[in-house]
Design an enzyme around this catalytic site. Structure first.
Site, PDB file in Angstrom:
ATOM      1  N   HIS A 176       0.712  -1.068   0.028  1.00 33.17           N
ATOM      2  CA  HIS A 176      -0.117   0.008   0.081  1.00 33.17           C
ATOM      3  C   HIS A 176       0.850   1.328   0.084  1.00 33.17           C
ATOM      4  CE1 HIS A 176       0.727   0.073   4.373  1.00 33.17           C
ATOM      5  NE2 HIS A 176       0.135   1.183   4.365  1.00 33.17           N
ATOM      6  N   LYS A 180       0.642   5.609  -1.570  1.00 36.83           N
ATOM      7  CA  LYS A 180       0.654   7.063  -0.895  1.00 36.83           C
ATOM      8  C   LYS A 180       1.158   7.963  -1.673  1.00 36.83           C
ATOM      9  CE  LYS A 180       1.848   4.819   3.574  1.00 36.83           C
ATOM     10  NZ  LYS A 180       0.911   5.099   4.488  1.00 36.83           N
ATOM     11  N   GLU A 214       8.297   4.999  13.831  1.00 40.89           N
ATOM     12  CA  GLU A 214       6.660   4.991  14.164  1.00 40.89           C
ATOM     13  C   GLU A 214       6.567   5.101  15.638  1.00 40.89           C
ATOM     14  OE1 GLU A 214       4.186   2.515  11.145  1.00 40.89           O
ATOM     15  OE2 GLU A 214       5.508   1.212  12.141  1.00 40.89           O
ATOM     16  N   ASP A 233       8.627  -7.167   8.164  1.00 38.25           N
ATOM     17  CA  ASP A 233       7.353  -6.538   8.077  1.00 38.25           C
ATOM     18  C   ASP A 233       7.742  -5.279   7.129  1.00 38.25           C
ATOM     19  OD1 ASP A 233       4.816  -5.520   8.883  1.00 38.25           O
ATOM     20  OD2 ASP A 233       5.880  -4.327  10.065  1.00 38.25           O
ATOM     21  N   HIS A 238       8.081  -2.504   2.156  1.00 37.96           N
ATOM     22  CA  HIS A 238       7.931  -1.047   1.832  1.00 37.96           C
ATOM     23  C   HIS A 238       9.026  -0.333   1.608  1.00 37.96           C
ATOM     24  CE1 HIS A 238       3.921  -2.112   3.263  1.00 37.96           C
ATOM     25  NE2 HIS A 238       4.066  -2.233   4.539  1.00 37.96           N
ATOM     26  N   LYS A 338       9.808   0.738  15.901  1.00 36.34           N
ATOM     27  CA  LYS A 338       8.164   0.885  16.436  1.00 36.34           C
ATOM     28  C   LYS A 338       8.548   1.453  17.794  1.00 36.34           C
ATOM     29  CE  LYS A 338       5.535  -2.023  13.889  1.00 36.34           C
ATOM     30  NZ  LYS A 338       4.784  -0.948  13.161  1.00 36.34           N
TER      31      LYS A 338
HETATM   32  C1  BG6 Z   1       2.284  -2.154   7.707  1.00 31.23           C
HETATM   33  C2  BG6 Z   1       3.318  -2.739   8.706  1.00 31.23           C
HETATM   34  O1  BG6 Z   1       2.459  -2.845   6.351  1.00 31.23           O
HETATM   35  O2  BG6 Z   1       2.676  -0.844   7.642  1.00 31.23           O
HETATM   36  C3  BG6 Z   1       2.904  -1.900  10.024  1.00 31.23           C
HETATM   37  O3  BG6 Z   1       2.885  -4.204   8.717  1.00 31.23           O
HETATM   38  C4  BG6 Z   1       3.277  -0.625   9.595  1.00 31.23           C
HETATM   39  O4  BG6 Z   1       3.749  -2.646  10.862  1.00 31.23           O
HETATM   40  C5  BG6 Z   1       2.349  -0.149   8.606  1.00 31.23           C
HETATM   41  O5  BG6 Z   1       2.862   0.038  10.744  1.00 31.23           O
HETATM   42  C6  BG6 Z   1       2.924   1.326   8.239  1.00 31.23           C
HETATM   43  O6  BG6 Z   1       1.977   1.640   7.300  1.00 31.23           O
HETATM   44  P1  BG6 Z   1       1.043   3.070   7.487  1.00 31.23           P
HETATM   45  O7  BG6 Z   1       0.289   3.477   6.064  1.00 31.23           O
HETATM   46  O8  BG6 Z   1       0.184   2.718   8.576  1.00 31.23           O
HETATM   47  O9  BG6 Z   1       1.786   4.100   7.722  1.00 31.23           O
END
Ligand code: BG6
Length: 470
Positions: A176, A180, A214, A233, A238, A338
């Site tokens: 995803h 963005k 995060e 993850d 990403h 995290k």
């Molecule tokens: C997800 C991860 O794919 O992306 C999470 O599994 C992460 O750990 C998240 O927090 C971050 O994406 P977004 O769009 O919530 O900032």
């Protein structure tokens, strides 16, 4: 209003089947995204959604569940659009690995369907087999969430299984982040501006930092996260996607073939790290109890469902090199963690200082830096200017452009592309495998204890912060 497409070359899906419809992904992302699309009138008139799960539910119970989740996660969507979404839902009870269940979920539909595997990754293979055995209408597609495999072999096996039944363009491996706004802006900024494109290379760029810090901690996701960790993850998917967009050459077009060819070429050029390089160029960390944004966070190992003996990392930093003419010797630092002090989500391009500076004694000769901040979306350019007082003294200023909020959420865009059959912003089979090629040696070295697991206090800047800042 968000944008909906009308230039389709494949049939629009008439039904979305969510395998794993009672789970977290559906509740937090898929159902709210559908409500958003309904509000924006982007859902085809007779579009239906069938949820499949093992829960002892019927249509009414599923609709009640969905209405409650929408009230929680899509509160800003108009109530009539929430109601419209709920009215489109049906429920089929059963196992996602049972072809009979899949057949019931696609019953009565003649247009293409989209099957969304919102399932734990361990179930992907049996679910793919069930979908294959059920047989789908022509031009249907299958949507696979991350993580795509746990290593190179499992990703290859998953690809082979998918290709037994589906052509590549019908497989939507989701990331995803590609949906963005600021991530997409990277393309326009790089390729449509003479100001940047000629400078986008080792001669002018000193380093690239791709950072996804995060404040959120585990958030009840131990069942998944404790087996994944920050590297699998976030970095494997990403952050390597962001690297590929930052590093790739300009494709001739932005269609699904040429855009992804360019990204794959960038990933192929990333040097695999040997054990010594893993020791030098990676950091792994795990958070200890602390306070983040006023919340008390326990030690990671004290979180519900965590197995302390797994030594799962909640922080990962990896410095990679792209071995091609354009990027020779430029470090790409990928970092994520995290329970950190603040959200910092950005791609920062740091340029070399100028070769000669006519100004005698610059107070602070900082080189230019271009930062693309994500959520909130901002483009920031650090430049040097003549000072306000002494004109021969340099000042540093930030040209700061706050971008308007994204009209559609990333998952709404994901679903729109799935419905429209546009796979350009998904991960191709070879991209998924290339990413594992890069990450696997790091995982392997970490499993063999080559890099110590450092700790950091929740609410700190991470394990690599200077003394006093942690
Ligand atoms: C997800 C991860 O794919 O992306 C999470 O599994 C992460 O750990 C998240 O927090 C971050 O994406 P977004 O769009 O919530 O900032």
């Amino acid at each position: 209003m968000g944008s909906c497409r009308n230039d389709l070359t494949v049939g629009r899906a008439g039904r979305l089947v969510i395998l794993g419809a009672s789970g977290d992904l559906a509740a937090r992302y898929l159902l709210p995204a559908l409500a958003e699309l309904s509000e924006q009138r982007c859902l085809p008139e007779d579009f239906s959604v069938v949820g499949v799960a093992r829960d002892r539910w019927d249509d009414t119970r599923f609709r009640a569940h969905a209405a409650a989740r929408l009230a929680e996660h899509a509160a800003d969507v108009d109530p009539s659009a929430q109601a419209d979404t709920v009215a489109r839902l049906r429920f089929v009870r059963g196992d996602a690995g049972d072809p009979g269940v899949v057949r019931r979920a696609i019953d009565g539909v003649e247009s293409p369907v989209a099957i969304y595997l919102a399932l734990p990754p361990a179930v992907f293979p049996t679910a793919i087999d069930a979908v294959a055995a059920a047989g789908l209408p022509a031009q249907s597609r299958i949507v696979v969430e991350k993580p795509f495999g746990q290593d190179l072999d499992s990703a290859r096996a998953l690809n082979a299984r998918l290709h037994d039944t589906f052509v590549e363009s019908a497989v939507f491996r989701i990331d995803h982040f590609l949906h963005k706004q600021t991530v997409q802006n990277l393309l326009g900024l790089r390729f449509a501006n003479r100001l940047f494109e000629p400078l986008w290379c080792a001669e002018h760029v000193e380093r690239v930092d791709i950072v996804w810090d995060e404040t959120v901690a585990l958030e009840g996701r131990a069942g998944y996260y404790d087996h994944s960790g920050a590297l699998s993850d976030m970095v494997q998917n990403h952050l390597l996607q962001l690297l590929s967009l930052a590093a790739m050459d300009q494709p001739e077009g932005l269609d699904e073939q040429r855009l992804r060819d360019a990204k794959v070429a960038a990933l192929q050029a990333v040097r695999r790290l040997d054990r010594a390089a893993v020791r030098r160029q990676t950091i792994r960390g795990q958070y200890l109890a602390g306070r983040v944004e006023g919340r008390e966070i326990p030690d990671y190992t004290a979180e519900d469902g965590v197995d302390p003996t797994r030594d799962t990392e909640t922080f990962a930093e990896v410095t990679l090199f792209v071995d091609n003419e354009r990027w020779r010797g430029v470090p790409f630092r990928l970092r994520t963690g995290k329970a950190l002090q603040r959200n910092r989500r950005e791609i920062a391009i740091r340029f070399h200082p100028v070769d000669h500076l006519a100004f005698g004694q610059p107070a602070d000769p900082q080189p230019n830096q271009l930062v693309l901040q994500i959520d909130p979306d901002e483009v920031i350019l650090d430049v040097a200017l003549n000072g306000a007082g002494d004109p021969f003294q340099l000042d540093h200023v930030q040209l700061d452009l706050a971008l308007p909020a994204q009209e559609q959420s990333a998952y709404a865009r994901v679903l729109l592309d799935v419905i429209d059959g546009d796979a350009a912003l998904t991960i191709r089979a070879d991209e998924a495998e290339e990413s594992w090629r890069i990450v696997e040696p790091i995982l392997d070295a970490w499993d063999h204890g080559v890099v110590d697991l450092r700790t950091y206090r929740a609410g700190s800047l991470g394990p690599d912060a200077p003394q006093g800042e942690t």
